[in-house]
Scaffold this motif. Structure first.
Motif, PDB file in Angstrom:
ATOM      1  N   ASP A 280       1.007  -0.748  -0.180  1.00  0.00           N
ATOM      2  CA  ASP A 280       0.057  -0.674  -0.273  1.00  0.00           C
ATOM      3  C   ASP A 280       1.229   1.145   0.383  1.00  0.00           C
ATOM      4  O   ASP A 280       1.656   1.858   0.903  1.00  0.00           O
ATOM      5  CB  ASP A 280      -1.143  -0.036   1.164  1.00  0.00           C
ATOM      6  CG  ASP A 280      -1.915   1.439   1.350  1.00  0.00           C
ATOM      7  OD1 ASP A 280      -1.684   2.073   0.443  1.00  0.00           O
ATOM      8  OD2 ASP A 280      -2.570   0.796   2.372  1.00  0.00           O
ATOM      9  N   LEU A 281       0.985   2.153  -0.848  1.00  0.00           N
ATOM     10  CA  LEU A 281       1.325   3.415  -0.918  1.00  0.00           C
ATOM     11  C   LEU A 281       2.058   3.751  -0.334  1.00  0.00           C
ATOM     12  O   LEU A 281       2.555   4.720   0.042  1.00  0.00           O
ATOM     13  CB  LEU A 281       1.691   4.011  -2.764  1.00  0.00           C
ATOM     14  CG  LEU A 281       1.575   2.647  -3.462  1.00  0.00           C
ATOM     15  CD1 LEU A 281       1.999   3.529  -5.296  1.00  0.00           C
ATOM     16  CD2 LEU A 281       3.259   2.498  -3.525  1.00  0.00           C
ATOM     17  N   ASN A 282       0.199   4.078   0.348  1.00  0.00           N
ATOM     18  CA  ASN A 282      -0.370   5.129   1.791  1.00  0.00           C
ATOM     19  C   ASN A 282       1.247   4.489   2.938  1.00  0.00           C
ATOM     20  O   ASN A 282       2.001   5.743   3.951  1.00  0.00           O
ATOM     21  CB  ASN A 282      -1.629   4.366   1.712  1.00  0.00           C
ATOM     22  CG  ASN A 282      -2.394   5.676   0.919  1.00  0.00           C
ATOM     23  OD1 ASN A 282      -2.741   6.336   0.130  1.00  0.00           O
ATOM     24  ND2 ASN A 282      -3.309   4.548   0.787  1.00  0.00           N
ATOM     25  N   GLU A 283       1.054   3.289   2.950  1.00  0.00           N
ATOM     26  CA  GLU A 283       2.272   3.485   4.220  1.00  0.00           C
ATOM     27  C   GLU A 283       3.346   3.827   4.050  1.00  0.00           C
ATOM     28  O   GLU A 283       4.639   3.443   4.995  1.00  0.00           O
ATOM     29  CB  GLU A 283       2.037   2.083   4.214  1.00  0.00           C
ATOM     30  CG  GLU A 283       1.018   1.375   4.994  1.00  0.00           C
ATOM     31  CD  GLU A 283       0.857  -0.031   5.209  1.00  0.00           C
ATOM     32  OE1 GLU A 283       1.383  -0.844   5.272  1.00  0.00           O
ATOM     33  OE2 GLU A 283      -0.441  -0.316   5.637  1.00  0.00           O
ATOM     34  N   LEU A 284       4.029   3.626   2.203  1.00  0.00           N
ATOM     35  CA  LEU A 284       5.692   3.909   2.447  1.00  0.00           C
ATOM     36  C   LEU A 284       5.577   5.437   1.910  1.00  0.00           C
ATOM     37  O   LEU A 284       7.005   6.113   1.675  1.00  0.00           O
ATOM     38  CB  LEU A 284       5.752   3.130   0.743  1.00  0.00           C
ATOM     39  CG  LEU A 284       5.701   2.608   0.877  1.00  0.00           C
ATOM     40  CD1 LEU A 284       5.710   1.137  -0.760  1.00  0.00           C
ATOM     41  CD2 LEU A 284       6.484   0.887   1.906  1.00  0.00           C
ATOM     42  N   LEU A 285       4.838   6.438   1.914  1.00  0.00           N
ATOM     43  CA  LEU A 285       5.256   7.827   1.727  1.00  0.00           C
ATOM     44  C   LEU A 285       3.937   8.766   2.938  1.00  0.00           C
ATOM     45  O   LEU A 285       2.844   7.975   3.969  1.00  0.00           O
ATOM     46  CB  LEU A 285       4.466   8.412   0.088  1.00  0.00           C
ATOM     47  CG  LEU A 285       5.078   7.345  -0.859  1.00  0.00           C
ATOM     48  CD1 LEU A 285       3.672   7.602  -2.289  1.00  0.00           C
ATOM     49  CD2 LEU A 285       5.990   8.188  -1.094  1.00  0.00           C
TER      50      LEU A 285
END
Length: 315
Positions: A280-285
């Motif tokens: 989930d890109l929300n967790e990487l950014l």
């Protein structure tokens, strides 16, 4: 890759622009030392091929990006990524030597080719003692078209990048990248897997199946298509293990897809020894507004372009 440039980057981060089969993805990333990259904005604008110029203008106006630094992702049909033996020449002669070496390997005339190269570290020695490197050969007409579209929209275009390097930029954010990771992205009609370790791209391989075919498949068709994906993944992992002086890759991460693909992660996990997960890109950014899975899938190449950090080098 395929960098344009000269002037220094202004404050305000970097915007990435990437077209897929259905439209334009745009992402704007800002960076601050010691913090995760911040996703300032992310937008997908559906458009046909003849509406690309208008889509870029709409995105620039809607997101307030005029005069911002930008990177554009070139279409997969407009370039070839080749693994070639590194010529034994001085660095300043490298592109010229590679141009001569690949002239019969590309499907367009070498005079229309824009060439860039990058090294592949950590290789086992071959029998002949040669070392391999990647060469990017892009159609000059396509590069010029990308430059015109962005600059006509008022963007400060810094580079033209390729999808493989954009995925590398996203993979570098994954915790698994520290020890090595296979990062798989599925577009509508095809896909791409990149193998990276500590931000370095070691291998990239095209996948002939996209999310549309998987989503429309009956159970028997799904198994056939998924088996083809597993084969490409296993070939990639085997090549990495046999050609590079690195430990085996133990993680496969599936990028967000435009539509859910229930059963794909489980199918792959049942046929490979590596651990398989999604991300989930929300967790990487550091995200201003969370992005849903569909938007992440649509905009992942653009987001990878906006994560570019390499200093520009003149062609």
């Amino acid at each position: 890759m395929l960098s344009k440039f000269t002037n220094r980057r202004r404050p305000g981060g970097l915007a990435g622009f990437a077209f897929d089969a259905d439209g334009l993805g745009v992402a704007h990333i800002a960076r601050e030392k010691g913090r995760a990259p911040r996703l300032e904005s992310c937008r997908y604008i559906p458009c046909a091929d003849d509406g690309r110029v208008a889509a870029i203008g709409d995105a620039v106006d809607q997101l307030g990006l005029r005069h911002h630094a930008a990177t554009s992702v070139i279409d997969a049909s407009a370039y070839q990524l080749l693994l070639v033996e590194a010529p034994d020449v001085q660095p300043e002669e490298l592109r010229g030597a590679v141009r001569w070496r690949i002239k019969d390997l590309i499907d367009f005339h070498i005079d229309d080719a824009v060439i860039d190269v990058f090294e592949v570290p950590g290789q086992h020695s071959t029998g002949a003692g040669g070392r391999l490197m990647y060469a990017v050969a892009a159609r000059g007409t396509a590069v010029q078209s990308s430059i015109r579209r962005l600059e006509d929209a008022g963007m400060d275009l810094r580079s033209i990048d390729i999808p493989e390097m954009c995925l590398r930029n996203v993979a570098a954010l994954l915790p698994e990248d520290i020890e090595g990771v296979a990062f798989m992205y599925l577009g509508r009609d095809d896909g791409l897997v990149v193998l990276t370790r500590q931000g370095t791209l070691y291998l990239a391989r095209r996948i002939e199946t996209g999310y549309a075919a998987l989503a429309a498949a009956d159970p028997e068709q799904f198994e056939t298509l998924a088996s083809g994906i597993v084969l490409e993944l296993q070939r990639s992992l085997d090549y990495y293990e046999s050609h590079y002086a690195q430990a085996s890759i133990g993680h496969i991460i599936i990028a967000p897809t435009v539509v859910p693909l229930p059963g794909l992660q489980e199918f792959i996990q049942n046929h490979v020894s590596a651990r398989v997960n999604t991300c989930d890109l929300n967790e990487l950014l550091d995200v201003a507004v969370p992005c849903d899975q569909q938007l992440q899938g649509r905009c992942l190449p653009a987001l990878g372009a906006a994560l570019r950090t390499e200093a520009a080098a003149a062609l």
